[in-house]
Design a protein around this motif. Structure first.
Motif, PDB file in Angstrom:
ATOM      1  N   VAL A   1     -17.406-127.086   2.618  1.00  0.00           N
ATOM      2  CA  VAL A   1     -16.288-126.573   3.410  1.00  0.00           C
ATOM      3  C   VAL A   1     -16.779-125.466   4.338  1.00  0.00           C
ATOM      4  N   ALA A   2     -16.533-125.621   5.627  1.00  0.00           N
ATOM      5  CA  ALA A   2     -16.864-124.596   6.613  1.00  0.00           C
ATOM      6  C   ALA A   2     -15.581-124.152   7.298  1.00  0.00           C
ATOM      7  N   THR A   3     -15.608-122.980   7.900  1.00  0.00           N
ATOM      8  CA  THR A   3     -14.415-122.473   8.587  1.00  0.00           C
ATOM      9  C   THR A   3     -14.796-121.857   9.933  1.00  0.00           C
ATOM     10  N   PRO A   4     -13.835-121.710  10.821  1.00  0.00           N
ATOM     11  CA  PRO A   4     -14.129-121.099  12.113  1.00  0.00           C
ATOM     12  C   PRO A   4     -14.490-119.624  11.975  1.00  0.00           C
ATOM     13  N   GLY A   5     -15.373-119.202  12.828  1.00  0.00           N
ATOM     14  CA  GLY A   5     -15.602-117.772  13.009  1.00  0.00           C
ATOM     15  C   GLY A   5     -16.435-117.088  11.949  1.00  0.00           C
ATOM     16  N   MET A   6     -17.103-117.835  11.091  1.00  0.00           N
ATOM     17  CA  MET A   6     -17.913-117.165  10.073  1.00  0.00           C
ATOM     18  C   MET A   6     -19.383-117.553  10.165  1.00  0.00           C
ATOM     19  N   GLY A   7     -19.712-118.273  11.229  1.00  0.00           N
ATOM     20  CA  GLY A   7     -21.086-118.765  11.319  1.00  0.00           C
ATOM     21  C   GLY A   7     -21.415-119.673  10.158  1.00  0.00           C
ATOM     22  N   ASP A   8     -20.397-120.355   9.654  1.00  0.00           N
ATOM     23  CA  ASP A   8     -20.555-121.160   8.449  1.00  0.00           C
ATOM     24  C   ASP A   8     -21.565-122.289   8.592  1.00  0.00           C
ATOM     25  N   ALA A   9     -21.529-122.902   9.757  1.00  0.00           N
ATOM     26  CA  ALA A   9     -22.425-124.042   9.957  1.00  0.00           C
ATOM     27  C   ALA A   9     -23.872-123.591   9.802  1.00  0.00           C
ATOM     28  N   VAL A  10     -24.167-122.453  10.412  1.00  0.00           N
ATOM     29  CA  VAL A  10     -25.522-121.914  10.343  1.00  0.00           C
ATOM     30  C   VAL A  10     -25.869-121.512   8.912  1.00  0.00           C
ATOM     31  N   GLN A  11     -24.924-120.850   8.268  1.00  0.00           N
ATOM     32  CA  GLN A  11     -25.095-120.439   6.867  1.00  0.00           C
ATOM     33  C   GLN A  11     -25.399-121.632   5.965  1.00  0.00           C
ATOM     34  N   ALA A  12     -24.576-122.652   6.132  1.00  0.00           N
ATOM     35  CA  ALA A  12     -24.723-123.843   5.298  1.00  0.00           C
ATOM     36  C   ALA A  12     -26.094-124.464   5.510  1.00  0.00           C
ATOM     37  N   ASN A  13     -26.507-124.453   6.752  1.00  0.00           N
ATOM     38  CA  ASN A  13     -27.808-125.002   7.101  1.00  0.00           C
ATOM     39  C   ASN A  13     -28.915-124.243   6.387  1.00  0.00           C
ATOM     40  N   LYS A  14     -28.837-122.921   6.479  1.00  0.00           N
ATOM     41  CA  LYS A  14     -29.853-122.059   5.861  1.00  0.00           C
ATOM     42  C   LYS A  14     -29.901-122.263   4.357  1.00  0.00           C
ATOM     43  N   ALA A  15     -28.747-122.420   3.753  1.00  0.00           N
ATOM     44  CA  ALA A  15     -28.681-122.518   2.295  1.00  0.00           C
ATOM     45  C   ALA A  15     -29.099-123.899   1.795  1.00  0.00           C
ATOM     46  N   GLY A  16     -29.388-124.803   2.725  1.00  0.00           N
ATOM     47  CA  GLY A  16     -29.811-126.130   2.295  1.00  0.00           C
ATOM     48  C   GLY A  16     -28.636-127.059   2.020  1.00  0.00           C
ATOM     49  N   LEU A  17     -27.451-126.622   2.427  1.00  0.00           N
ATOM     50  CA  LEU A  17     -26.274-127.440   2.140  1.00  0.00           C
ATOM     51  C   LEU A  17     -26.165-128.649   3.060  1.00  0.00           C
ATOM     52  N   LEU A  18     -26.823-128.545   4.204  1.00  0.00           N
ATOM     53  CA  LEU A  18     -26.816-129.676   5.131  1.00  0.00           C
ATOM     54  C   LEU A  18     -27.433-130.897   4.461  1.00  0.00           C
ATOM     55  N   GLU A  19     -28.437-130.640   3.644  1.00  0.00           N
ATOM     56  CA  GLU A  19     -29.149-131.743   2.998  1.00  0.00           C
ATOM     57  C   GLU A  19     -28.345-132.370   1.868  1.00  0.00           C
ATOM     58  N   VAL A  20     -27.502-131.571   1.217  1.00  0.00           N
ATOM     59  CA  VAL A  20     -26.769-132.151   0.087  1.00  0.00           C
ATOM     60  C   VAL A  20     -25.363-132.613   0.462  1.00  0.00           C
ATOM     61  N   ALA A  21     -24.893-132.234   1.652  1.00  0.00           N
ATOM     62  CA  ALA A  21     -23.504-132.560   2.010  1.00  0.00           C
ATOM     63  C   ALA A  21     -23.326-134.058   2.233  1.00  0.00           C
ATOM     64  N   ASP A  22     -22.321-134.621   1.578  1.00  0.00           N
ATOM     65  CA  ASP A  22     -21.932-135.998   1.852  1.00  0.00           C
ATOM     66  C   ASP A  22     -20.736-136.021   2.793  1.00  0.00           C
ATOM     67  N   ILE A  23     -19.964-134.935   2.746  1.00  0.00           N
ATOM     68  CA  ILE A  23     -18.779-134.805   3.591  1.00  0.00           C
ATOM     69  C   ILE A  23     -18.686-133.338   4.025  1.00  0.00           C
ATOM     70  N   PHE A  24     -18.433-133.114   5.297  1.00  0.00           N
ATOM     71  CA  PHE A  24     -18.100-131.761   5.745  1.00  0.00           C
ATOM     72  C   PHE A  24     -16.609-131.677   5.980  1.00  0.00           C
ATOM     73  N   VAL A  25     -16.021-130.569   5.505  1.00  0.00           N
ATOM     74  CA  VAL A  25     -14.629-130.289   5.840  1.00  0.00           C
ATOM     75  C   VAL A  25     -14.617-129.027   6.678  1.00  0.00           C
ATOM     76  N   VAL A  26     -14.028-129.096   7.865  1.00  0.00           N
ATOM     77  CA  VAL A  26     -13.792-127.879   8.635  1.00  0.00           C
ATOM     78  C   VAL A  26     -12.377-127.453   8.282  1.00  0.00           C
ATOM     79  N   ASN A  27     -12.281-126.448   7.416  1.00  0.00           N
ATOM     80  CA  ASN A  27     -10.968-125.984   6.970  1.00  0.00           C
ATOM     81  C   ASN A  27     -10.478-124.855   7.885  1.00  0.00           C
ATOM     82  N   LYS A  28      -9.237-124.487   7.744  1.00  0.00           N
ATOM     83  CA  LYS A  28      -8.573-123.514   8.625  1.00  0.00           C
ATOM     84  C   LYS A  28      -8.597-124.028  10.056  1.00  0.00           C
ATOM     85  N   ALA A  29      -8.370-125.327  10.177  1.00  0.00           N
ATOM     86  CA  ALA A  29      -8.375-125.958  11.495  1.00  0.00           C
ATOM     87  C   ALA A  29      -7.208-125.456  12.334  1.00  0.00           C
TER      88      ALA A  29
END
Ligand SMILES: Nc1nc2c(ncn2[C@@H]2O[C@H](COP(=O)(O)OP(=O)(O)OP(=O)(O)O)[C@@H](O)[C@H]2O)c(=O)[nH]1
Ligand SMILES: [Mg+2]
Length: 343
Positions: free
Chosen positions: A186-214
């Motif tokens: 789950v990522a949200t606007p305005g928190m640099g979440d996409a970048v964070q998730a990438n750094k934490a290695g979550l991009l590799e394990v994610a099967d589904i991304f949810v952009v919440n607080k749409a």
């Protein structure tokens, strides 16, 4: 007079027959670890493999619990029997914060508190979701052992899907969510979440991304960032390694968990992913990965114990003393002790 401690197998039979109280007790044993948890592991192992295990992770405050609540309502409406395990690796105790979470996540009367909350009239005990938070309480092996066992227990007594919600985006979260059948990030606007998730290695394990607080500004920017990162990871061949497929591209689903907008789409994406896993032998491979992860954690725990035991013997102490007196380097001592350990 009633016995204070029922044997594990009795609790297990009761839990399998639908007792929420017994299940709550067993989960406490799981959390604690030790011989009773080991016994339970053997019992539960026979009956598993039916539940769809869904991991949900994302930065603190991303709306994971709110979203989970929305999913749980819909699963129940659809006649499913969901269980939720809310995991907080940093919390030493199951404390107020997570309890608050549970309440926010679902109507409190339907939440399992372990105290046997009464069932609402319109919902039979069988159909109530089971929601439980779990902290490690510092037992050795911690979450790496407790989470998979709790998941197997839920599965064995008939819950499906089993949703694991974790807090934060660190290595523990990656491991926990990576062990699910379907990993939702789950990522949200305005928190640099996409970048964070990438750094934490979550991009590799994610099967589904949810952009919440749409409903908030910037949601489309997050979607675009994620798309870009996925493009990039495909181009560089940075891929899902032993977990997944090089040709799989996680869908990005927009959601506003506050009012439930998009929750149906999240469920559809989760269902679709299970169908995808069912093709060829992906599901089997993923579960094999999960078992391997758990076996590895078990091995490490067992080795840890043996190391501690050895260091507590006279022989171990004498060896360590040699390093203290500078006769041998710590490396030499460790090598010698390793020989003793495996002789
Ligand atoms: N505007 C908006 N707010 C949301 C949405 N979803 C959740 N929130 C709010 O965001 C806050 C955090 O929501 P939680 O569901 O507790 O988030 P979480 O990811 O579980 O948080 P932690 O468990 O603490 O990591 C709450 O105040 C929610 O009401 C959404 O879609 N839109
Ligand atoms: Mg939460």
């Amino acid at each position: 007079m009633a016995r204070v401690h029922k044997p594990v197998d009795e609790h297990y039979s009761e839990a399998a027959a639908g007792s929420r109280l017994a299940l709550g007790r067993l989960l406490t044993l799981v959390e604690r670890g030790g011989p009773e948890a080991d016994q339970l592991s053997e019992l539960a192992h026979q009956d598993t493999g039916r539940a769809h295990v869904v991991g949900i992770t994302g930065a603190p405050g991303a709306g994971k619990s709110t979203l989970t609540g929305q999913l749980v309502h819909r699963y129940v409406d659809a006649g499913r029997r969901p269980a939720v395990l809310a995991v907080d690796p940093s919390s030493p105790l199951t404390g107020g914060a997570i309890l608050g979470d549970r309440i926010r996540m679902y109507d409190v009367s339907e939440v399992e508190t372990g105290q046997g909350a009464p069932a609402p009239d319109d919902m039979s005990a069988d159909r109530r979701p089971f929601i439980r938070s779990m902290a490690t309480r510092g037992h050795s092996g911690g979450l790496a052992l407790a989470v998979p066992l709790a998941v197997r227990l839920f599965d064995a007594v008939g819950y499906d899907p089993v949703i694991i919600e974790t807090v934060g985006v660190g290595q523990v979260e990656v491991d926990v969510v990576g062990a699910a059948d379907t990993a939702v990030v789950v990522a949200t606007p305005g928190m640099g979440d996409a970048v964070q998730a990438n750094k934490a290695g979550l991009l590799e394990v994610a099967d589904i991304f949810v952009v919440n607080k749409a409903d908030r500004p910037g949601a489309n920017d997050v979607r675009r960032d994620l798309e870009l990162m996925l493009d990039l990871s495909h181009m560089t061949g940075l891929d899902t390694m032993e977990r997944g497929d090089a040709d799989y591209r996680p869908p990005i689903v927009m959601s506003s968990a506050l009012d439930g907008t998009g929750a149906e789409n999240v469920i559809a994406a989760i269902d679709d992913h299970l169908v995808y896993l069912g093709q060829s032998d992906r599901l089997r491979r993923r579960r094999e990965h999960r078992v391997r992860t758990e076996v590895r954690a078990r091995l490490k725990q067992a080795l840890d114990r043996r190391v501690d035991d050895l260091l507590a013997t006279d022989e171990g102490r004498a060896m360590v003393a040699k390093a203290e007196q500078a006769d041998l380097s710590p490396t030499e001592v460790a090598t010698a002790l390793l020989d003793i350990l495996f002789e």
